[in-house]
Structure formats: C-alpha cells, structure tokens
Scaffold this motif. Structure first.
Motif, PDB file in Angstrom:
ATOM      1  N   LEU A 100       0.862  -1.179   0.000  1.00  0.00           N
ATOM      2  CA  LEU A 100       0.000   0.000   0.000  1.00  0.00           C
ATOM      3  C   LEU A 100       0.899   1.228   0.000  1.00  0.00           C
ATOM      4  O   LEU A 100       1.699   1.424   0.916  1.00  0.00           O
ATOM      5  CB  LEU A 100      -0.901   0.032   1.245  1.00  0.00           C
ATOM      6  N   ARG A 101       0.780   2.038  -1.051  1.00  0.00           N
ATOM      7  CA  ARG A 101       1.553   3.264  -1.101  1.00  0.00           C
ATOM      8  C   ARG A 101       0.760   4.386  -0.453  1.00  0.00           C
ATOM      9  O   ARG A 101      -0.457   4.499  -0.663  1.00  0.00           O
ATOM     10  CB  ARG A 101       1.870   3.638  -2.545  1.00  0.00           C
ATOM     11  N   VAL A 102       1.415   5.215   0.344  1.00  0.00           N
ATOM     12  CA  VAL A 102       0.785   6.393   0.926  1.00  0.00           C
ATOM     13  C   VAL A 102       1.642   7.576   0.510  1.00  0.00           C
ATOM     14  O   VAL A 102       2.818   7.650   0.868  1.00  0.00           O
ATOM     15  CB  VAL A 102       0.710   6.301   2.467  1.00  0.00           C
ATOM     16  N   ASP A 103       1.071   8.476  -0.295  1.00  0.00           N
ATOM     17  CA  ASP A 103       1.903   9.579  -0.806  1.00  0.00           C
ATOM     18  C   ASP A 103       1.057  10.825  -1.035  1.00  0.00           C
ATOM     19  O   ASP A 103      -0.041  10.943  -0.485  1.00  0.00           O
ATOM     20  CB  ASP A 103       2.642   9.133  -2.087  1.00  0.00           C
ATOM     21  N   GLY A 104       1.538  11.737  -1.824  1.00  0.00           N
ATOM     22  CA  GLY A 104       0.866  13.026  -1.991  1.00  0.00           C
ATOM     23  C   GLY A 104       1.371  13.997  -0.933  1.00  0.00           C
ATOM     24  O   GLY A 104       2.583  14.031  -0.650  1.00  0.00           O
ATOM     25  N   GLU A 118      -0.816   9.406  10.576  1.00  0.00           N
ATOM     26  CA  GLU A 118       0.156   9.923  11.534  1.00  0.00           C
ATOM     27  C   GLU A 118       1.564   9.427  11.186  1.00  0.00           C
ATOM     28  O   GLU A 118       2.530  10.191  11.257  1.00  0.00           O
ATOM     29  CB  GLU A 118      -0.228   9.489  12.960  1.00  0.00           C
ATOM     30  N   ALA A 119       1.642   8.150  10.791  1.00  0.00           N
ATOM     31  CA  ALA A 119       2.955   7.591  10.424  1.00  0.00           C
ATOM     32  C   ALA A 119       3.534   8.299   9.196  1.00  0.00           C
ATOM     33  O   ALA A 119       4.747   8.489   9.092  1.00  0.00           O
ATOM     34  CB  ALA A 119       2.814   6.094  10.155  1.00  0.00           C
ATOM     35  N   ALA A 120       2.643   8.694   8.275  1.00  0.00           N
ATOM     36  CA  ALA A 120       3.115   9.333   7.043  1.00  0.00           C
ATOM     37  C   ALA A 120       3.347  10.830   7.232  1.00  0.00           C
ATOM     38  O   ALA A 120       4.003  11.460   6.400  1.00  0.00           O
ATOM     39  CB  ALA A 120       2.111   9.106   5.915  1.00  0.00           C
ATOM     40  N   TYR A 147      -8.117  16.274   1.456  1.00  0.00           N
ATOM     41  CA  TYR A 147      -8.826  15.045   1.077  1.00  0.00           C
ATOM     42  C   TYR A 147      -7.836  13.901   0.939  1.00  0.00           C
ATOM     43  O   TYR A 147      -6.658  14.113   0.671  1.00  0.00           O
ATOM     44  CB  TYR A 147      -9.540  15.219  -0.276  1.00  0.00           C
ATOM     45  N   LEU A 148      -8.376  12.679   1.097  1.00  0.00           N
ATOM     46  CA  LEU A 148      -7.589  11.487   0.837  1.00  0.00           C
ATOM     47  C   LEU A 148      -8.245  10.743  -0.312  1.00  0.00           C
ATOM     48  O   LEU A 148      -9.449  10.488  -0.287  1.00  0.00           O
ATOM     49  CB  LEU A 148      -7.532  10.616   2.092  1.00  0.00           C
ATOM     50  N   VAL A 149      -7.418  10.440  -1.306  1.00  0.00           N
ATOM     51  CA  VAL A 149      -7.912   9.742  -2.490  1.00  0.00           C
ATOM     52  C   VAL A 149      -7.437   8.292  -2.417  1.00  0.00           C
ATOM     53  O   VAL A 149      -6.261   8.034  -2.159  1.00  0.00           O
ATOM     54  CB  VAL A 149      -7.405  10.418  -3.781  1.00  0.00           C
ATOM     55  N   ALA A 180      -4.637   0.172  -3.539  1.00  0.00           N
ATOM     56  CA  ALA A 180      -3.251   0.152  -3.989  1.00  0.00           C
ATOM     57  C   ALA A 180      -2.498   1.363  -3.448  1.00  0.00           C
ATOM     58  O   ALA A 180      -1.314   1.280  -3.143  1.00  0.00           O
ATOM     59  CB  ALA A 180      -3.177   0.150  -5.507  1.00  0.00           C
ATOM     60  N   ARG A 181      -3.220   2.484  -3.325  1.00  0.00           N
ATOM     61  CA  ARG A 181      -2.506   3.723  -3.026  1.00  0.00           C
ATOM     62  C   ARG A 181      -3.460   4.710  -2.341  1.00  0.00           C
ATOM     63  O   ARG A 181      -4.639   4.797  -2.710  1.00  0.00           O
ATOM     64  CB  ARG A 181      -2.008   4.323  -4.338  1.00  0.00           C
ATOM     65  N   ILE A 182      -2.951   5.412  -1.342  1.00  0.00           N
ATOM     66  CA  ILE A 182      -3.694   6.499  -0.713  1.00  0.00           C
ATOM     67  C   ILE A 182      -2.923   7.781  -0.983  1.00  0.00           C
ATOM     68  O   ILE A 182      -1.731   7.874  -0.672  1.00  0.00           O
ATOM     69  CB  ILE A 182      -3.855   6.285   0.809  1.00  0.00           C
ATOM     70  N   GLU A 183      -3.605   8.736  -1.578  1.00  0.00           N
ATOM     71  CA  GLU A 183      -2.950   9.985  -1.973  1.00  0.00           C
ATOM     72  C   GLU A 183      -3.609  11.142  -1.213  1.00  0.00           C
ATOM     73  O   GLU A 183      -4.832  11.282  -1.259  1.00  0.00           O
ATOM     74  CB  GLU A 183      -3.128  10.183  -3.491  1.00  0.00           C
ATOM     75  N   ALA A 184      -2.794  11.936  -0.535  1.00  0.00           N
ATOM     76  CA  ALA A 184      -3.321  13.106   0.165  1.00  0.00           C
ATOM     77  C   ALA A 184      -3.263  14.301  -0.783  1.00  0.00           C
ATOM     78  O   ALA A 184      -2.219  14.574  -1.380  1.00  0.00           O
ATOM     79  CB  ALA A 184      -2.498  13.383   1.421  1.00  0.00           C
ATOM     80  N   VAL A 185      -4.403  14.988  -0.943  1.00  0.00           N
ATOM     81  CA  VAL A 185      -4.456  16.115  -1.884  1.00  0.00           C
ATOM     82  C   VAL A 185      -5.119  17.317  -1.214  1.00  0.00           C
ATOM     83  O   VAL A 185      -5.809  17.185  -0.197  1.00  0.00           O
ATOM     84  CB  VAL A 185      -5.245  15.754  -3.174  1.00  0.00           C
ATOM     85  N   ALA A 186      -4.911  18.490  -1.819  1.00  0.00           N
ATOM     86  CA  ALA A 186      -5.520  19.711  -1.300  1.00  0.00           C
ATOM     87  C   ALA A 186      -6.879  19.957  -1.939  1.00  0.00           C
ATOM     88  O   ALA A 186      -7.720  20.678  -1.399  1.00  0.00           O
ATOM     89  CB  ALA A 186      -4.598  20.908  -1.539  1.00  0.00           C
ATOM     90  N   ASP A 187      -7.091  19.336  -3.110  1.00  0.00           N
ATOM     91  CA  ASP A 187      -8.262  19.675  -3.908  1.00  0.00           C
ATOM     92  C   ASP A 187      -8.603  18.462  -4.772  1.00  0.00           C
ATOM     93  O   ASP A 187      -7.714  17.774  -5.260  1.00  0.00           O
ATOM     94  CB  ASP A 187      -7.896  20.884  -4.796  1.00  0.00           C
TER      95      ASP A 187
END
Lengths: 244, 250
Positions: B93-97, B144-146, B154-156, B219-226
């Motif tokens: 699981l990738r966590v990025d953005g 918190e870990a990331a 938002y989290l995508v 597969a992936r969680i991406e943190a975004v502003a919009d």
C-alpha cells in the motif's frame, strides 16, 4: 360574511393562503417523491424486516421493476432518481414542518382538525360512515366543517403518515443513523424502516385515490377553486332539507 | 366507454407529467439545483452529528449469514492474480501526496499496527444492507505515520480494479471522515482474510457512508488539497461517471 357586494352570498372564504400554498407544494413534492422513490426501489426491488437484508436473505416482498410510466426518470437511472428524491425530500420535510407550526399558531389545527368529544362517539362515527356510503355529503354551512372521517384522515396523514415517511427515510441514511442512533431502534432496523417507507408510500397513494374520489363527488370545480383561490360556493340544500 | 376514455386520459396525463419531469431532469440549471441539495444534506448532517459520532455497532451474532459482494467481484487482471497467488505477500500500500514521509506498507506491516474490530452495517446505494465484522488499522494511524501535511484536505483511494477502458476505481473522503475512529483499512471480514469479492487484500471502511465510498482492492492512498485535479474531478468513479453524491451519508 364580509365579502364585497359583487360576491354572491353563498360564496365563502374556505381555505387560508398557508393551507393552499402547502397543499399544492405538498402535492407536487409527493408526486416527485413517489415516482423517484419507485426509481430508487427498482435498484433492489426486494424488501426485508430487521437490521440487514440482501440477496441471500429472506425477503417478505419481491416485485418486478416498476415500468417507465411509474418512475422518475423514466429510464433506469439510480443516481438521478436519488438526486430528485433527496432534493424534493428537503422541500417536503421543511414545508410540512412549517405548515404544522403555522397551523398551531393560526389555530387551524385547533379550530378545524381537532376531534371534538362528541365526534369520537361510536354512534357519531357510524352515522358518518353511513352518510359517506350513501354519498349524502353535507350541504349549506355544514359543508364548511370537516366531518369526523375527514378529520381522522387528515390528522392521520399530516401527523402520522407524512412524518413516518420522513423518519423512515432518515433511518435509511447511514449519516443520520450515526447522528440519531435512536432512529434505528425506533423502526427495528434499517431494512424495516425501508419496508415501512414503502408501505406508507402506498398508504399515501390510497389516501390520494380516496381524496380525489371525494373531490369529484363533492363537485370538482368548486373544490378545486376553493383550494386555488380560497373561495368556496356553499352546496345548495337537497330537496326537502333545510341545509343545517 | 367514458371510463376507458378517462383512464386513457389519466395515463396520458401521467405520462406527460413524467415526461415533463424527465425533460426538467435534463435541463442544466435544474440539474445544478438538484445536485446542490447534496451540500444541504452534508451541512445538515454534519451539524446534527458529533464529529466522532459512531455508526451503530452490532454483536457478532447479528451478522448477515452471507456478506454479498457488489461492483467488481474480482479485478481479474494478470497483476492482481499474481498478487493473489502469492497470498498478497508482494502487495504494497503506497501512501503519498501531501505527506512528509511517503510510505510503502506490506500487509504484515499493516497488521502489526494498532488494530480495530467493528461489526457494522454496510448500506448499499441500491438499498440492501449486510452486517459484517471488519478488522484493520485505523486510517488515522497510517496518516500519523506518514505525517499528513497541513495543506491536505482530502484522501484519495486508488484501487486495483479496472472499471473499463483502463479506468481504475477510486474514491475520496475528507479529513472529518479520515480521522473518524471507525474509519479503518480493513484486511479481514468475519474473522477471516478479506475475500476477493469483498476487496482483498485491503479495503476502506468509512462507516457513516454508503457502500460505494468503501473502496476495495486498495493500492494507493494519496493526500491532496483539492479534488478538482483528480481524475474526473468529482472525487470518485461513480461520482464522475454516474452522478452519485460525493457526500454519501445520505
């Protein structure tokens, strides 16, 4: 009566503006809610009792999908049916709340809808049922008062069926269930609430059919005019009656 | 004769008014008005709801006998099959953005983090409900870990199931739901590893929303502003394609 000289003496002010406004807003809302509701129902035309219910569980009712004459939009579109339903539901719910509050303030409920002691006597109810069965509708000033069956059905719809639609509808919302957990307990589960929502919708259709039938029997032009303009022509006494 | 005429007139009238409503539903201004009710519902619900108000939790004996699947029942791609054959040992699981420390987490690492188990009701937008017990790591622990950036709104959730034409399923939630105690990344259902039809190896549980928010096959969680720049811009596959509400608490 204080109407102007041009008004015939048997024309009276029947319905207040607030009642008329709410009546027609409500009629439009219920039409859109019923048809879009059937569109939503078509996504899973099975009903269950209890907390859960899906394809492998026992349904108490399984129906074929409602045809395009019944649903809004006519072709299956769950997203758009929901947009209609959830938009109109807001108007419907707040219009009902406003009507209830205003009817308390202007004493519409106390004056026109509340049942009087004598009306609840079995003998009185029996006579009202017999009068309806023989289609002996009241004439003259007596036609201005709701009879016991009318009062009971209006009270039943305004204070029981319509709020029931709102609260069972809210119970189907996972967000509202978190906000108001008592909703789930009140109806014994989300799927029970969905079933009650469906049954109550058809009870409203039943009310609508009888309502239209009575309007037609009582004189559709006069009844429609009174609900649009407020003015109602007192029905003339039948032969051999004094109209009281 | 008259009865038949009246009935025909009634049916015609009904058809006309429905066609009228149908036409209204295609008008762009009416659609905008209809679609804006979602914001009113979100505002009302969030006003009535405590931020951390919990969805109802049930006892294990109240579970549905069979928890059905819906939507994608098996991603079926060669890559997914290879992951499945290896028991998802190679899956990450990738966590990025907008995070300080992008992560790549294995199933074992996720299982080693603090866990939460909850027996909740899953409500599909179609109308059915199923109750199941989910176990997984609260999303807030992963965030918190990331080191979630203060610019993230938002989290995508990007998924492994192709919905056709190379469009993978995706969903998004805001921070109110991301930090909600019942929002977990679930790896098991009813005390067993997540079945393929329910989203193996990992799915989102966001319990105050309808089923389509609970992204499967993560597969992936991406943190975004919009959300406007993400895919179709409406925050989720069905939101983009079909017009479902992004706020699915309704």
């Amino acid at each position: 009566m204080s109407e102007g000289p041009s008004t015939p003496p048997d024309m009276v002010r029947r319905h207040r503006l607030s009642t008329r406004l709410w009546h027609w807003t409500n009629a439009l809302c219920l039409y859109a809610l019923f048809t879009s509701g059937l569109g939503i129902f078509n996504a899973h035309p099975r009903l269950y009792w209890g907390q859960y219910g899906a394809n492998f569980d026992t349904a108490w009712l399984t129906l074929p999908r409602f045809g395009s004459l019944w649903t809004l939009p006519g072709s299956y579109d769950l997203a758009l049916s929901r947009r209609w339903h959830l938009s109109v539901a807001l108007i419907f719910a707040f219009a009902l709340l406003a009507f209830m509050l205003w009817s308390l303030v202007n004493r519409h409920i106390a004056r026109n809808l509340a049942l009087r002691r004598g009306e609840m006597a079995l003998r009185h109810i029996g006579r009202s049922i017999r009068d309806h069965a023989r289609l002996r509708l009241p004439t003259g000033p007596a036609a201005l008062r709701y009879n016991v069956l009318q009062k009971a059905s209006y009270i039943g719809v305004i204070f029981i069926l319509l709020p029931l639609m709102i609260f069972t509808g809210l119970t189907m919302s996972p967000g509202m269930d978190a906000a108001w957990p008592w909703l789930v307990d009140l109806f014994g589960g989300r799927q029970s609430a969905r079933s009650i929502h469906f049954i109550a919708a058809w009870l409203l259709v039943g009310f609508f059919v009888v309502h239209i039938l009575m309007v037609v029997l009582a004189g559709p032009i006069n009844e429609l005019r009174s609900m649009v303009t407020g003015w109602y022509r007192l029905p003339a006494p039948r032969d051999g009656e004094d109209g009281a | 004769m008259t009865g038949r005429l009246t009935r025909r007139a009634l049916v015609a009238g009904l058809a006309t008014s429905l066609a009228g409503c149908d036409a209204l539903g295609r008008d762009e201004r009416v659609r905008r008005a209809l679609f804006s009710a979602e914001n009113m519902h979100r505002w009302l619900q969030r006003a009535l709801q405590d931020r951390d108000a919990l969805a109802r939790e049930f006892r294990p004996d109240q579970r549905s006998p069979i928890f059905r699947g819906n939507g994608t029942m098996n991603p079926g791609s060669a890559a997914y099959k290879a992951l499945w054959r290896a028991g998802f040992a190679d899956w990450r699981l990738r966590v990025d953005g907008l995070v300080a420390r992008p992560l790549s987490l294995s199933l074992a690492q996720l299982r080693a983090m603090p866990q939460r188990t909850q027996t909740t009701r899953h409500d599909c937008v179609e109308g059915w409900s199923a109750i199941g017990s989910w176990r997984g790591v609260p999303l807030r622990r992963v965030l918190e870990a990331a080191g979630l950036s203060s610019r993230a709104r938002y989290l995508v959730f990007h998924c492994m199931d192709d919905m056709g034409g190379g469009q993978d399923y995706y969903e998004s939630i805001d921070l109110v739901d991301a930090f909600h105690p019942q929002t977990i990344l679930a790896h098991s259902l009813n005390d067993a590893p997540l079945p393929v039809r329910n989203g193996a190896p990992l799915r989102l549980r966001v319990e105050r929303h309808l089923g389509y928010k609970h992204a499967k096959y993560l597969a992936r969680i991406e943190a975004v502003a919009d959300l406007a720049a993400v895919r179709g811009g409406k925050g989720g596959f069905w939101e983009d394609v079909a017009g479902y509400e992004w706020y699915a608490g309704i």
